[in-house]
Design an enzyme around this catalytic site. Sequence first.
Site, PDB file in Angstrom:
ATOM      1  N   TYR A  11       4.037 -11.384   3.663  1.00  0.00           N
ATOM      2  CA  TYR A  11       3.576 -10.241   3.436  1.00  0.00           C
ATOM      3  C   TYR A  11       4.333  -9.492   2.202  1.00  0.00           C
ATOM      4  O   TYR A  11       5.412  -9.496   2.156  1.00  0.00           O
ATOM      5  CB  TYR A  11       3.815  -9.272   4.452  1.00  0.00           C
ATOM      6  CG  TYR A  11       3.217  -9.610   5.987  1.00  0.00           C
ATOM      7  CD1 TYR A  11       2.143 -10.441   6.035  1.00  0.00           C
ATOM      8  CD2 TYR A  11       3.517  -8.942   7.347  1.00  0.00           C
ATOM      9  CE1 TYR A  11       1.545 -10.819   7.048  1.00  0.00           C
ATOM     10  CE2 TYR A  11       2.658  -9.481   8.214  1.00  0.00           C
ATOM     11  CZ  TYR A  11       1.868 -10.139   8.251  1.00  0.00           C
ATOM     12  OH  TYR A  11       1.002 -10.513   9.453  1.00  0.00           O
ATOM     13  N   ARG A  13      -7.390   2.192   4.193  1.00  0.00           N
ATOM     14  CA  ARG A  13      -7.473   0.802   3.619  1.00  0.00           C
ATOM     15  C   ARG A  13      -8.540   0.481   2.975  1.00  0.00           C
ATOM     16  O   ARG A  13      -8.471  -0.468   2.103  1.00  0.00           O
ATOM     17  CB  ARG A  13      -6.956   0.013   4.944  1.00  0.00           C
ATOM     18  CG  ARG A  13      -6.835  -1.814   4.831  1.00  0.00           C
ATOM     19  CD  ARG A  13      -6.535  -2.372   5.949  1.00  0.00           C
ATOM     20  NE  ARG A  13      -5.303  -2.208   6.325  1.00  0.00           N
ATOM     21  CZ  ARG A  13      -4.648  -2.798   7.514  1.00  0.00           C
ATOM     22  NH1 ARG A  13      -5.415  -3.666   8.098  1.00  0.00           N
ATOM     23  NH2 ARG A  13      -3.409  -2.485   8.028  1.00  0.00           N
ATOM     24  N   GLN A  54       0.953  -1.287   0.016  1.00  0.00           N
ATOM     25  CA  GLN A  54       0.039   0.156   0.097  1.00  0.00           C
ATOM     26  C   GLN A  54       1.004   1.302   0.033  1.00  0.00           C
ATOM     27  O   GLN A  54       0.371   2.480  -0.523  1.00  0.00           O
ATOM     28  CB  GLN A  54      -0.930  -0.129   1.239  1.00  0.00           C
ATOM     29  CG  GLN A  54      -1.845   1.326   1.270  1.00  0.00           C
ATOM     30  CD  GLN A  54      -2.617   1.235   2.983  1.00  0.00           C
ATOM     31  OE1 GLN A  54      -2.277   0.443   3.538  1.00  0.00           O
ATOM     32  NE2 GLN A  54      -3.376   2.360   2.911  1.00  0.00           N
TER      33      GLN A  54
HETATM   34  P1  NDP Z   1      -4.840  -2.138  13.114  1.00  0.00           P
HETATM   35  O1  NDP Z   1      -5.990  -2.405  13.525  1.00  0.00           O
HETATM   36  O2  NDP Z   1      -3.755  -1.418  13.946  1.00  0.00           O
HETATM   37  O3  NDP Z   1      -4.859  -1.223  11.652  1.00  0.00           O
HETATM   38  C1  NDP Z   1      -3.906  -0.420  11.080  1.00  0.00           C
HETATM   39  C2  NDP Z   1      -4.393   0.354  10.249  1.00  0.00           C
HETATM   40  O4  NDP Z   1      -5.517   1.359  10.619  1.00  0.00           O
HETATM   41  C3  NDP Z   1      -3.196   1.431   9.463  1.00  0.00           C
HETATM   42  O5  NDP Z   1      -2.513   0.576   8.395  1.00  0.00           O
HETATM   43  C4  NDP Z   1      -4.067   2.592   8.984  1.00  0.00           C
HETATM   44  O6  NDP Z   1      -4.903   2.195   7.697  1.00  0.00           O
HETATM   45  C5  NDP Z   1      -5.270   2.907  10.140  1.00  0.00           C
HETATM   46  N1  NDP Z   1      -4.853   3.571  11.119  1.00  0.00           N
HETATM   47  C6  NDP Z   1      -3.708   3.262  11.854  1.00  0.00           C
HETATM   48  N2  NDP Z   1      -3.492   4.317  12.781  1.00  0.00           N
HETATM   49  C7  NDP Z   1      -4.584   5.071  12.689  1.00  0.00           C
HETATM   50  C8  NDP Z   1      -5.069   6.416  13.208  1.00  0.00           C
HETATM   51  N3  NDP Z   1      -4.375   6.616  14.383  1.00  0.00           N
HETATM   52  N4  NDP Z   1      -6.335   6.886  12.717  1.00  0.00           N
HETATM   53  C9  NDP Z   1      -7.072   6.250  11.710  1.00  0.00           C
HETATM   54  N5  NDP Z   1      -6.548   5.222  11.108  1.00  0.00           N
HETATM   55  C10 NDP Z   1      -5.370   4.597  11.430  1.00  0.00           C
HETATM   56  O7  NDP Z   1      -3.894  -3.369  12.587  1.00  0.00           O
HETATM   57  P2  NDP Z   1      -3.278  -4.098  11.112  1.00  0.00           P
HETATM   58  O8  NDP Z   1      -4.889  -4.619  10.386  1.00  0.00           O
HETATM   59  O9  NDP Z   1      -2.498  -3.481  10.279  1.00  0.00           O
HETATM   60  O10 NDP Z   1      -2.657  -5.144  11.842  1.00  0.00           O
HETATM   61  C11 NDP Z   1      -1.484  -4.868  12.613  1.00  0.00           C
HETATM   62  C12 NDP Z   1      -0.242  -6.171  12.420  1.00  0.00           C
HETATM   63  O11 NDP Z   1      -0.950  -7.111  13.063  1.00  0.00           O
HETATM   64  C13 NDP Z   1       0.002  -6.404  10.934  1.00  0.00           C
HETATM   65  O12 NDP Z   1       1.026  -5.383  10.577  1.00  0.00           O
HETATM   66  C14 NDP Z   1       0.744  -7.708  11.253  1.00  0.00           C
HETATM   67  O13 NDP Z   1       2.137  -7.453  11.824  1.00  0.00           O
HETATM   68  C15 NDP Z   1      -0.204  -8.332  12.340  1.00  0.00           C
HETATM   69  N6  NDP Z   1      -1.187  -9.515  11.643  1.00  0.00           N
HETATM   70  C16 NDP Z   1      -1.065 -10.618  11.860  1.00  0.00           C
HETATM   71  C17 NDP Z   1      -2.043 -11.430  11.306  1.00  0.00           C
HETATM   72  C18 NDP Z   1      -1.900 -12.797  11.500  1.00  0.00           C
HETATM   73  O14 NDP Z   1      -2.618 -13.688  11.044  1.00  0.00           O
HETATM   74  N7  NDP Z   1      -0.909 -13.102  12.610  1.00  0.00           N
HETATM   75  C19 NDP Z   1      -3.113 -10.831  10.461  1.00  0.00           C
HETATM   76  C20 NDP Z   1      -2.961  -9.434  10.440  1.00  0.00           C
HETATM   77  C21 NDP Z   1      -2.304  -8.834  10.784  1.00  0.00           C
HETATM   78  P3  NDP Z   1      -5.080   3.466   6.693  1.00  0.00           P
HETATM   79  O15 NDP Z   1      -4.311   4.483   6.717  1.00  0.00           O
HETATM   80  O16 NDP Z   1      -4.721   2.706   5.454  1.00  0.00           O
HETATM   81  O17 NDP Z   1      -6.596   3.594   6.701  1.00  0.00           O
END
Ligand code: NDP
Length: 334
Positions: A54, A228, A27
């Site tokens: 990833y 996202r 992304q």
């Molecule tokens: P989050 O729930 O923390 O979502 C993160 C996303 O939310 C960001 O990429 C951004 O996306 C948005 N965001 C972040 N901060 C803010 C804010 N302050 N205000 C508004 N929007 C915000 O977690 P993820 O889904 O990214 O997962 C986190 C980590 O967990 C991954 O990187 C990975 O390491 C792990 N993971 C593990 C999995 C597994 O199967 N074991 C599966 C999935 C994740 P945007 O700006 O694009 O909207």
Amino acid sequence: MDYRFLGASGLKITEITYGNWLTHGSQVENDVATACVRAALDAGITTFDTADAYANGAAEQVLGAALKSQRRESLEIFTKVYWPVGPKGPNDAGLSRKHIMEGINGSLRRLGMDYVDVYQAHRYDHETPLEETIQAFADVVRAGKALYIGVSEWSASQLREGQRLARAAGFPLVSNQPQYSALWRVIEAEVIPASRELGMSQVVWSPMAQGVLSGKYLPGQPAPAGSRATDQKGGMRTISRLMEDPVLESVQKLRPIADELGLKMSQLAIAWVLQNPNVATALVGASRPEQVAENVKASGVVIPPELMSAIDAALGDSVERDPAKTVSPESRPA
Ligand code: NDP
């Protein structure tokens, strides 16, 4: 930034971890990815989570490059093996001895590191004997390529059997990496009690429900540009389950609770998972450095019991609690 112990081990990790799923190598451009890592380091985050799958290896490469100048001993690096990588051939996925041994070598090469701190089984592999998997992970640790072993999205019974074998092999499992947020609580009934008994922590993913709990997605309105939910490379697909108006409406009811605590909704969501003492860290993603700076302020926040109850009341039926939702694919993905 506060630290917590990982499971019954002596390893300390930051209670907020920066994770790079869907962002690095996909992304966001590499300069933005590097700026996010810099923001995490500046805020005191020393723990980073990635996976071989990833962006098919690119996420590990981008993270490794961004951390290149750091003192290795001051970082805790988590990566994972299971989902298909490379050309996605029959042995390029799962938890066979072959794929684990080749997987760790590939991850270390891409990260530019000699070892990772925690090597995790990204799911349970129903097609490989568990003894084979645990012995292979133990051999990775014996070879000095990983220091600890963890798993991800394993059920309570899988954790019990895995821990029995891991202890016998001399390297106990220290962590499980499940999805956990105020909206997704399926680990509370079975996985957390089993983990407590087994000396394992939760390292929880999507604590902000992929951004939904930040409150930026408004019911009946188009998603903000650059979020996202508009990311055609994978984000839009993975977040779609949560982009239902009843869920978005209940999330908006959290706003006055966050206001009462003087927090942003994003900070409230992260602080919520950290109230659970079996959670060692919240794995938080970010697509820009300002988000990292905002999110780290959730460290150390205490939410009083009456506001925890108010969160439950606000989210109501939008909360998923069914323990049967902890599942790994029946057959190895291709
Ligand atoms: P989050 O729930 O923390 O979502 C993160 C996303 O939310 C960001 O990429 C951004 O996306 C948005 N965001 C972040 N901060 C803010 C804010 N302050 N205000 C508004 N929007 C915000 O977690 P993820 O889904 O990214 O997962 C986190 C980590 O967990 C991954 O990187 C990975 O390491 C792990 N993971 C593990 C999995 C597994 O199967 N074991 C599966 C999935 C994740 P945007 O700006 O694009 O909207």
